[in-house]
Write an enzyme that holds these catalytic residues in place. Sequence first.
Site, PDB file in Angstrom:
ATOM      1  N   ASP A  46      35.216  39.306  35.125  1.00  0.00           N
ATOM      2  CA  ASP A  46      33.786  39.096  34.919  1.00  0.00           C
ATOM      3  C   ASP A  46      33.026  39.349  36.215  1.00  0.00           C
ATOM      4  O   ASP A  46      33.580  39.188  37.309  1.00  0.00           O
ATOM      5  CB  ASP A  46      33.520  37.668  34.453  1.00  0.00           C
ATOM      6  N   ASP A  88      30.187  29.619  31.640  1.00  0.00           N
ATOM      7  CA  ASP A  88      30.141  29.705  33.102  1.00  0.00           C
ATOM      8  C   ASP A  88      28.701  29.567  33.576  1.00  0.00           C
ATOM      9  O   ASP A  88      27.775  29.400  32.766  1.00  0.00           O
ATOM     10  CB  ASP A  88      30.798  31.002  33.610  1.00  0.00           C
TER      11      ASP A  88
END
Length: 313
Positions: A46, A88
């Site tokens: 990511d 997140d």
Amino acid sequence: MAKRQVSRINCLLGIDKPQGMTSHDVVARVRRALGERRVGHAGTLDPMATGVMVVGIGQATRLLGLLTLDTKAYVAEISFGAETNTDDLEGTVTREAAVPAEVGDADFAREVLAGMHGVQDQVPPAFSAISVEGVRSYRRARAGEEVALPPRRIEVIDALLLGVGAGPRGPVWTVAFTVSKGTYIRALARDLGRRVGSAAHLTALRRTASGSIGLGQCLALDAVEPAGALRGALDPVAALGALALPLPAALAADVQNGRRLPWDAVGRARPAPGPEQRIALVADGAVAALAHVDAQTLAPDLVFPQPIGGVRP
């Protein structure tokens, strides 16, 4: 159809991915730095995450699907007190919750983390690259669709507490995870929050190893340049977990044409391994072909017109 350009650089590189870049961004930067069009990567990270990312250049792109990267190691920062839609810090807060006092206690944290070990089913984040009827899950989630992904079998091999700190809503755990391929650390953070009767999300992530490849073998992205690419290349034999055998010069043309070789011509009187053993035929410090043993012959599986460099003695 235009003929594919011959690659001048053929090797695997470990890159220490910087924060804020997609995996595609890293590939594009390596293409520009090396002047090579044929570049790919194994194991997406990511944008928020940093650390080990394996990149293939030239003929080495053909190795990316063969690499033994079944385990991953990470250092993760998990903040308690809120969940987000992405699991997140890049997402929008979807739920806040009070944090029990014991979550700030290191002994309690170690006990909870020990209970995470083992094979288990994990529901991936809605914002993930998993395809749902041919469309990436994150695209559906961004469009406002309700995404319900089925659980996937994963394994938490180790979860070691490195420290307990303080965040804006509650405690922050720093944890070293070793997990199976396909495990989402974001989802582990989400599930940890629920396990302790609160909420949590991932606030930092660094991949420290991918299979046998660690940070110590990685180059800074800004340091990637043509002259040093081979000096910093990963050993493809080690990365593949292959058996290296020298390729006699007299047999090189046969291998390049995909012909089988008698095992005794290359095996030097050693017993032939089973067909499951991948064999790397090496000449001048580079892999010329991958093969396996079949009925006392060495059968080429992949032949590289430009051998893949980086083989260590």
